[in-house]
Each structure stands twice: as structure tokens, then as C-alpha cells.
Write a protein that holds these residues in place. Structure first.
Motif, PDB file in Angstrom:
ATOM      1  N   VAL A 156      -6.606  14.218  -9.487  1.00 45.46           N
ATOM      2  CA  VAL A 156      -7.649  13.732 -10.446  1.00 45.46           C
ATOM      3  C   VAL A 156      -8.049  14.922 -11.494  1.00 45.46           C
ATOM      4  O   VAL A 156      -8.144  14.398 -12.533  1.00 45.46           O
ATOM      5  CB  VAL A 156      -8.886  13.470  -9.437  1.00 45.46           C
ATOM      6  N   GLU A 157      -8.058  16.102 -10.959  1.00 42.28           N
ATOM      7  CA  GLU A 157      -8.292  17.029 -12.185  1.00 42.28           C
ATOM      8  C   GLU A 157      -7.239  17.063 -13.311  1.00 42.28           C
ATOM      9  O   GLU A 157      -7.459  17.324 -14.303  1.00 42.28           O
ATOM     10  CB  GLU A 157      -8.482  18.340 -11.476  1.00 42.28           C
ATOM     11  N   GLN A 158      -6.004  16.804 -12.969  1.00 47.44           N
ATOM     12  CA  GLN A 158      -4.918  16.688 -13.702  1.00 47.44           C
ATOM     13  C   GLN A 158      -4.931  15.469 -14.600  1.00 47.44           C
ATOM     14  O   GLN A 158      -4.891  15.762 -15.991  1.00 47.44           O
ATOM     15  CB  GLN A 158      -3.483  16.967 -13.171  1.00 47.44           C
ATOM     16  N   TRP A 159      -5.587  14.572 -14.288  1.00 43.37           N
ATOM     17  CA  TRP A 159      -5.443  13.199 -14.665  1.00 43.37           C
ATOM     18  C   TRP A 159      -6.699  13.431 -15.875  1.00 43.37           C
ATOM     19  O   TRP A 159      -6.370  13.020 -16.846  1.00 43.37           O
ATOM     20  CB  TRP A 159      -5.782  12.157 -13.872  1.00 43.37           C
ATOM     21  N   ILE A 160      -7.843  14.090 -15.691  1.00 45.46           N
ATOM     22  CA  ILE A 160      -8.922  13.984 -16.482  1.00 45.46           C
ATOM     23  C   ILE A 160      -8.519  15.044 -17.596  1.00 45.46           C
ATOM     24  O   ILE A 160      -8.990  14.734 -18.812  1.00 45.46           O
ATOM     25  CB  ILE A 160      -9.980  14.759 -15.680  1.00 45.46           C
ATOM     26  N   SER A 161      -7.815  16.244 -17.246  1.00 40.84           N
ATOM     27  CA  SER A 161      -7.662  17.240 -18.325  1.00 40.84           C
ATOM     28  C   SER A 161      -6.544  17.131 -18.981  1.00 40.84           C
ATOM     29  O   SER A 161      -6.563  17.555 -20.391  1.00 40.84           O
ATOM     30  CB  SER A 161      -7.431  18.618 -17.597  1.00 40.84           C
ATOM     31  N   SER A 162      -5.486  16.165 -18.901  1.00 42.30           N
ATOM     32  CA  SER A 162      -4.438  15.774 -19.619  1.00 42.30           C
ATOM     33  C   SER A 162      -4.682  14.484 -20.182  1.00 42.30           C
ATOM     34  O   SER A 162      -4.944  13.588 -19.735  1.00 42.30           O
ATOM     35  CB  SER A 162      -3.262  15.881 -18.604  1.00 42.30           C
ATOM     36  N   GLY A 163      -3.889  14.513 -21.516  1.00 45.89           N
ATOM     37  CA  GLY A 163      -4.078  13.413 -22.315  1.00 45.89           C
ATOM     38  C   GLY A 163      -2.935  12.639 -22.167  1.00 45.89           C
ATOM     39  O   GLY A 163      -2.928  11.369 -22.571  1.00 45.89           O
ATOM     40  N   ASP A 164      -1.992  13.248 -21.651  1.00 43.37           N
ATOM     41  CA  ASP A 164      -0.600  12.263 -21.470  1.00 43.37           C
ATOM     42  C   ASP A 164      -0.765  12.175 -20.031  1.00 43.37           C
ATOM     43  O   ASP A 164      -0.640  13.065 -19.031  1.00 43.37           O
ATOM     44  CB  ASP A 164       0.396  13.166 -21.925  1.00 43.37           C
ATOM     45  N   HIS A 165      -0.628  10.894 -19.546  1.00 38.97           N
ATOM     46  CA  HIS A 165      -0.699  10.521 -17.884  1.00 38.97           C
ATOM     47  C   HIS A 165       0.621  10.283 -17.631  1.00 38.97           C
ATOM     48  O   HIS A 165       0.746   9.477 -16.454  1.00 38.97           O
ATOM     49  CB  HIS A 165      -1.705   9.272 -17.852  1.00 38.97           C
ATOM     50  N   ILE A 166       1.791  10.218 -18.538  1.00 37.59           N
ATOM     51  CA  ILE A 166       3.224   9.680 -18.032  1.00 37.59           C
ATOM     52  C   ILE A 166       3.666  10.616 -16.779  1.00 37.59           C
ATOM     53  O   ILE A 166       3.963   9.735 -15.929  1.00 37.59           O
ATOM     54  CB  ILE A 166       4.107   9.850 -19.244  1.00 37.59           C
ATOM     55  N   PRO A 167       3.464  11.955 -16.632  1.00 41.30           N
ATOM     56  CA  PRO A 167       3.995  12.638 -15.567  1.00 41.30           C
ATOM     57  C   PRO A 167       3.261  12.060 -14.334  1.00 41.30           C
ATOM     58  O   PRO A 167       3.897  12.045 -13.308  1.00 41.30           O
ATOM     59  CB  PRO A 167       3.466  14.194 -15.954  1.00 41.30           C
ATOM     60  N   ALA A 168       1.689  11.889 -14.453  1.00 40.62           N
ATOM     61  CA  ALA A 168       1.134  11.439 -13.251  1.00 40.62           C
ATOM     62  C   ALA A 168       1.461  10.104 -12.862  1.00 40.62           C
ATOM     63  O   ALA A 168       1.542  10.028 -11.540  1.00 40.62           O
ATOM     64  CB  ALA A 168      -0.246  11.470 -13.668  1.00 40.62           C
ATOM     65  N   ILE A 169       1.706   9.209 -13.740  1.00 37.83           N
ATOM     66  CA  ILE A 169       2.181   7.822 -13.346  1.00 37.83           C
ATOM     67  C   ILE A 169       3.506   8.016 -12.746  1.00 37.83           C
ATOM     68  O   ILE A 169       3.914   7.169 -11.877  1.00 37.83           O
ATOM     69  CB  ILE A 169       2.076   6.874 -14.556  1.00 37.83           C
ATOM     70  N   THR A 170       4.319   8.650 -13.410  1.00 41.01           N
ATOM     71  CA  THR A 170       5.877   8.734 -12.958  1.00 41.01           C
ATOM     72  C   THR A 170       5.845   9.166 -11.588  1.00 41.01           C
ATOM     73  O   THR A 170       6.647   8.767 -10.690  1.00 41.01           O
ATOM     74  CB  THR A 170       6.615   9.980 -13.688  1.00 41.01           C
ATOM     75  N   GLY A 171       4.887  10.377 -11.178  1.00 45.27           N
ATOM     76  CA  GLY A 171       4.935  10.850  -9.759  1.00 45.27           C
ATOM     77  C   GLY A 171       4.268   9.780  -8.848  1.00 45.27           C
ATOM     78  O   GLY A 171       5.056   9.796  -7.762  1.00 45.27           O
ATOM     79  N   VAL A 172       3.412   8.869  -9.119  1.00 43.93           N
ATOM     80  CA  VAL A 172       2.650   8.054  -8.490  1.00 43.93           C
ATOM     81  C   VAL A 172       3.789   6.850  -7.793  1.00 43.93           C
ATOM     82  O   VAL A 172       3.997   6.574  -6.905  1.00 43.93           O
ATOM     83  CB  VAL A 172       1.455   7.402  -8.786  1.00 43.93           C
ATOM     84  N   LEU A 173       4.431   6.290  -9.070  1.00 41.87           N
ATOM     85  CA  LEU A 173       5.233   5.222  -8.926  1.00 41.87           C
ATOM     86  C   LEU A 173       6.687   5.743  -7.974  1.00 41.87           C
ATOM     87  O   LEU A 173       7.120   4.761  -7.322  1.00 41.87           O
ATOM     88  CB  LEU A 173       5.657   4.780 -10.243  1.00 41.87           C
ATOM     89  N   SER A 174       7.101   6.772  -8.360  1.00 44.82           N
ATOM     90  CA  SER A 174       8.309   7.363  -7.959  1.00 44.82           C
ATOM     91  C   SER A 174       8.191   7.451  -6.183  1.00 44.82           C
ATOM     92  O   SER A 174       8.953   7.363  -5.566  1.00 44.82           O
ATOM     93  CB  SER A 174       8.876   8.659  -8.441  1.00 44.82           C
ATOM     94  N   THR A 175       6.975   8.049  -5.903  1.00 42.42           N
ATOM     95  CA  THR A 175       6.668   8.344  -4.645  1.00 42.42           C
ATOM     96  C   THR A 175       6.446   6.798  -3.606  1.00 42.42           C
ATOM     97  O   THR A 175       7.014   6.761  -2.744  1.00 42.42           O
ATOM     98  CB  THR A 175       5.142   9.056  -4.556  1.00 42.42           C
ATOM     99  N   LEU A 176       5.991   5.970  -4.466  1.00 43.28           N
ATOM    100  CA  LEU A 176       5.887   4.650  -3.772  1.00 43.28           C
ATOM    101  C   LEU A 176       6.838   4.008  -3.638  1.00 43.28           C
ATOM    102  O   LEU A 176       7.373   3.402  -2.680  1.00 43.28           O
ATOM    103  CB  LEU A 176       4.740   3.741  -4.707  1.00 43.28           C
ATOM    104  N   ILE A 177       7.604   3.933  -4.778  1.00 39.55           N
ATOM    105  CA  ILE A 177       9.036   3.252  -4.580  1.00 39.55           C
ATOM    106  C   ILE A 177      10.009   3.992  -3.407  1.00 39.55           C
ATOM    107  O   ILE A 177      10.566   3.274  -2.334  1.00 39.55           O
ATOM    108  CB  ILE A 177       9.877   3.515  -5.921  1.00 39.55           C
ATOM    109  N   CYS A 178       9.985   5.412  -3.226  1.00 42.70           N
ATOM    110  CA  CYS A 178      10.758   6.096  -2.103  1.00 42.70           C
ATOM    111  C   CYS A 178      10.089   5.879  -0.998  1.00 42.70           C
ATOM    112  O   CYS A 178      10.516   5.750   0.156  1.00 42.70           O
ATOM    113  CB  CYS A 178      10.654   7.525  -2.481  1.00 42.70           C
ATOM    114  N   LEU A 179       8.713   5.692  -0.592  1.00 41.17           N
ATOM    115  CA  LEU A 179       8.106   5.428   0.570  1.00 41.17           C
ATOM    116  C   LEU A 179       8.462   4.185   1.003  1.00 41.17           C
ATOM    117  O   LEU A 179       8.801   4.134   2.274  1.00 41.17           O
ATOM    118  CB  LEU A 179       6.531   5.500   0.295  1.00 41.17           C
ATOM    119  N   LEU A 180       8.658   3.184   0.296  1.00 40.35           N
ATOM    120  CA  LEU A 180       9.066   1.720   0.608  1.00 40.35           C
ATOM    121  C   LEU A 180      10.600   1.713   1.062  1.00 40.35           C
ATOM    122  O   LEU A 180      10.915   1.034   1.989  1.00 40.35           O
ATOM    123  CB  LEU A 180       8.778   0.852  -0.486  1.00 40.35           C
TER     124      LEU A 180
END
Length: 231
Positions: free
Chosen positions: A174-198
Motif C-alpha cells: 500500500v505504501e509503495q502504491w501511494i508513493s509511486s506514480g507508476d503502478h505498472i510494477p505493482a499491478i504486474t506483481g499482483v497479476l503474476s502472483t495470482l496467475i502462478c497461484l492458480l
């Protein structure tokens, strides 16, 4: 410059202090409940310095796990740090005498504070990064020792303490999301994790997800660096 560097490094590490002391206390309590005293808490917090691994380590040492089992488990739990290190090569390349400790002391939270490579104006960049890492490490040690001491004198249930690590990961995100103007790395991390989890399941998704995140961010590296220069 030196006093300013110390002050700003400490202020930068304050959010981590709040989490690490609480998490360290949780670890110290669990370790005490397993029958291990304050010297163990200090040694593990100083030498292992890996929140997830230390929580897992309590069960390993209490259960009499073999060296091979411990080594494999440690690699699996902390494998993500390999990817942290790769991404920090550019940031730490001129760190000189501080480099060995910077490499040793990188954790999820310290990484989140230093990964952008930026340091406050008017400070010594390498000393600043060293001090942020050192403050974070110190907070963790204090928490572990304090928790172990509290566990010896205060009677309370330790059920659910392990979830504190998950809570800290969420707070760091959450801290990184708020402090960063570019959310691509965060979104990449979430989507990649969910895909690999499935695909791989809860027991085996960690390393594949880190590989996928690294691959995607490597492909997008030019675009991300270009946006950084525009700012």
C-alpha cells in the motif's frame, strides 16, 4: 552533511520501525514459547534477519529438522531475495565498503524503501542507504529480543501471531502504491502472483511468480525507465 544523512535515514526508516518491532515481538514470543531464550532471539534476529524464515525457523528448530531440510526450506522461503538483488545491482554498484552489509541486510521492507535509487538532496547517498538498512535491522533485533523477554513474563496466547508477516507485506504494498506514480510494477506483481497461484497452487507458486514478474519487468524496463526520466 553527515548529521543530515543520519536524521533523514532514520526518518525514512520510521514506517518500518513500527512494523518490525511489532513483528519482532511476535517472533520473540513464538521462540520463547518453543523453549528458546533471549540469546537465541538475538542471534537469529542478527544473523538470519529474515522475518518469514525466522517464523518458519521456530518450527524447524523446535521439531529437530535436519540440516538439509533447513537449507532447502530456507532457499524456498527466501528465494525472492535473489530477484531483489538483481534489481538492486545498479543502485548498489558504487556502494564501496557498505556493499557487503547492504547485500546482507536487504529485506522486503528495506527493498521497498531503497529500490527506486533516490536519496534526499544534500545527503551522502551510500551512507544514507547503509543507515536505512542498519536502522531497519536494529528495529528487528530490538523487537525480537523484547518479544522474547515479554514472552517469559507475560501470559498470553500466541495464536495467530504468524499473520503479522502478511499484514506487513500488505502495508508495504500500500505504501509503495501511494508513493509511486507508476503502478505498472505493482499491478504486474499482483497479476503474476495470482496467475502462478492458480497454475502451481499455494505450495509452489512463489518462485514461478517471481520469475514471471522478473520477465515482465525486464520486457517493460525501457518503458519504465523512460517514464522515470520524464519525471
Amino acid at each position: 552533511m553527515r548529521s543530515k544523512t543520519v536524521k533523514l535515514a532514520f526518518l525514512k526508516s520510521l514506517p518500518v520501525m513500527a512494523g518490525y518491532i511489532v513483528l519482532g515481538i511476535g517472533f520473540g514470543i513464538l521462540l520463547r514459547k518453543a523453549g528458546y531464550g533471549v540469546l537465541w532471539a538475538f542471534a537469529m534476529s542478527t544473523l538470519i534477519y529474515g522475518g518469514s524464515m525466522q517464523y518458519v525457523g521456530v518450527d524447524l528448530i523446535a521439531g529437530g529438522a535436519s540440516i538439509i531440510t533447513t537449507a532447502i526450506t530456507t532457499f524456498m522461503v527466501n528465494a525472492r531475495h535473489l530477484f531483489y538483488s538483481i534489481s538492486m545491482l545498479r543502485v548498489y554498484k558504487n556502494s564501496g565498503k557498505y556493499k557487503p552489509y547492504l547485500i546482507y541486510s536487504i529485506t522486503d521492507e528495506t527493498y521497498s524503501l531503497l529500490c527506486d535509487g533516490k536519496t534526499p538532496e544534500g545527503t551522502d547517498p551510500e551512507l544514507y542507504r547503509f543507515l536505512v538498512s542498519l536502522f531497519d535491522h536494529s528495529f528487528w533485533i530490538i523487537g525480537g529480543v523484547l518479544g522474547n523477554l515479554l514472552g517469559a513474563v507475560l501470559p498470553f496466547s500466541s495464536a495467530g501471531i504468524e499473520f503479522s508477516m502478511t499484514a506487513l507485506f500488505i502495508a508495504a504494498f500500500v505504501e509503495q502504491w501511494i508513493s509511486s506514480g507508476d503502478h505498472i510494477p505493482a499491478i504486474t506483481g499482483v497479476l503474476s502472483t495470482l496467475i502462478c497461484l492458480l497454475i502451481f497452487g499455494a505450495e509452489n507458486f512463489l518462485i514461478p511468480s517471481m520469475l514471471l514478474i522478473t520477465l515482465v519487468l525486464t520486457i517493460l524496463r525501457g518503458r519504465l525507465e523512460g517514464k522515470g526520466e520524464e519525471k
